[in-house]
Design a protein around this motif. Structure first.
Motif, PDB file in Angstrom:
ATOM      1  N   ALA A  12      21.628  38.931   8.228  1.00  0.00           N
ATOM      2  CA  ALA A  12      21.432  37.938   9.284  1.00  0.00           C
ATOM      3  C   ALA A  12      22.238  38.327  10.521  1.00  0.00           C
ATOM      4  N   PRO A  13      21.677  38.125  11.708  1.00  0.00           N
ATOM      5  CA  PRO A  13      22.387  38.475  12.944  1.00  0.00           C
ATOM      6  C   PRO A  13      23.691  37.719  13.156  1.00  0.00           C
ATOM      7  N   GLN A  14      23.833  36.538  12.576  1.00  0.00           N
ATOM      8  CA  GLN A  14      25.047  35.755  12.780  1.00  0.00           C
ATOM      9  C   GLN A  14      26.300  36.536  12.367  1.00  0.00           C
ATOM     10  N   SER A  15      26.191  37.357  11.325  1.00  0.00           N
ATOM     11  CA  SER A  15      27.368  38.088  10.858  1.00  0.00           C
ATOM     12  C   SER A  15      27.738  39.253  11.775  1.00  0.00           C
ATOM     13  N   VAL A  16      26.813  39.701  12.608  1.00  0.00           N
ATOM     14  CA  VAL A  16      27.071  40.825  13.511  1.00  0.00           C
ATOM     15  C   VAL A  16      27.242  40.347  14.951  1.00  0.00           C
ATOM     16  N   CYS A  17      26.361  39.484  15.389  1.00  0.00           N
ATOM     17  CA  CYS A  17      26.300  39.097  16.801  1.00  0.00           C
ATOM     18  C   CYS A  17      27.382  38.109  17.220  1.00  0.00           C
ATOM     19  N   GLN A  18      28.019  37.441  16.286  1.00  0.00           N
ATOM     20  CA  GLN A  18      29.068  36.469  16.624  1.00  0.00           C
ATOM     21  C   GLN A  18      30.125  37.058  17.545  1.00  0.00           C
ATOM     22  N   SER A  19      30.475  38.333  17.333  1.00  0.00           N
ATOM     23  CA  SER A  19      31.543  38.950  18.115  1.00  0.00           C
ATOM     24  C   SER A  19      31.039  39.751  19.316  1.00  0.00           C
ATOM     25  N   CYS A  20      29.727  39.767  19.541  1.00  0.00           N
ATOM     26  CA  CYS A  20      29.156  40.527  20.651  1.00  0.00           C
ATOM     27  C   CYS A  20      29.231  39.714  21.942  1.00  0.00           C
ATOM     28  N   VAL A  21      29.690  40.337  23.009  1.00  0.00           N
ATOM     29  CA  VAL A  21      29.791  39.641  24.291  1.00  0.00           C
ATOM     30  C   VAL A  21      28.417  39.365  24.905  1.00  0.00           C
ATOM     31  N   LYS A  25      25.423  31.635  23.403  1.00  0.00           N
ATOM     32  CA  LYS A  25      26.578  30.784  23.094  1.00  0.00           C
ATOM     33  C   LYS A  25      26.658  30.372  21.627  1.00  0.00           C
ATOM     34  N   SER A  26      25.541  30.492  20.882  1.00  0.00           N
ATOM     35  CA  SER A  26      25.570  30.164  19.455  1.00  0.00           C
ATOM     36  C   SER A  26      25.794  31.398  18.577  1.00  0.00           C
ATOM     37  N   GLY A  27      26.038  32.561  19.189  1.00  0.00           N
ATOM     38  CA  GLY A  27      26.303  33.781  18.433  1.00  0.00           C
ATOM     39  C   GLY A  27      25.057  34.483  17.938  1.00  0.00           C
ATOM     40  N   GLN A  28      23.929  34.189  18.552  1.00  0.00           N
ATOM     41  CA  GLN A  28      22.652  34.807  18.201  1.00  0.00           C
ATOM     42  C   GLN A  28      22.282  35.860  19.235  1.00  0.00           C
TER      43      GLN A  28
END
Length: 65
Positions: A12-21, A25-28
């Protein structure tokens, strides 16, 4: 559902994209009308395959229904 391919695993993208600038705003990933706003489209193998995109960080993302 958006998924990321890493070493033959779908995650799932949430585990990778959370820390991407570049994530929203929801980490997606920034996904608009079937296109990745923070990356580019990749050539697809066939008509029955999902459309793959590559984000700026180098991850491959697809929308699987």
């Amino acid at each position: 559902m958006l998924v990321i391919l890493i070493k033959e695993q779908l995650i799932a993208p949430q585990s990778v994209c959370q820390s991407c600038v570049l994530a929203d705003k929801s980490g997606q990933p920034r996904w608009y009308d079937g296109k990745l706003g923070c990356g580019q489209a990749i050539n697809n193998i066939g008509d029955k395959q999902p459309n793959w995109h590559e984000c700026i960080m180098g991850f491959r993302i697809a929308n699987i229904e």
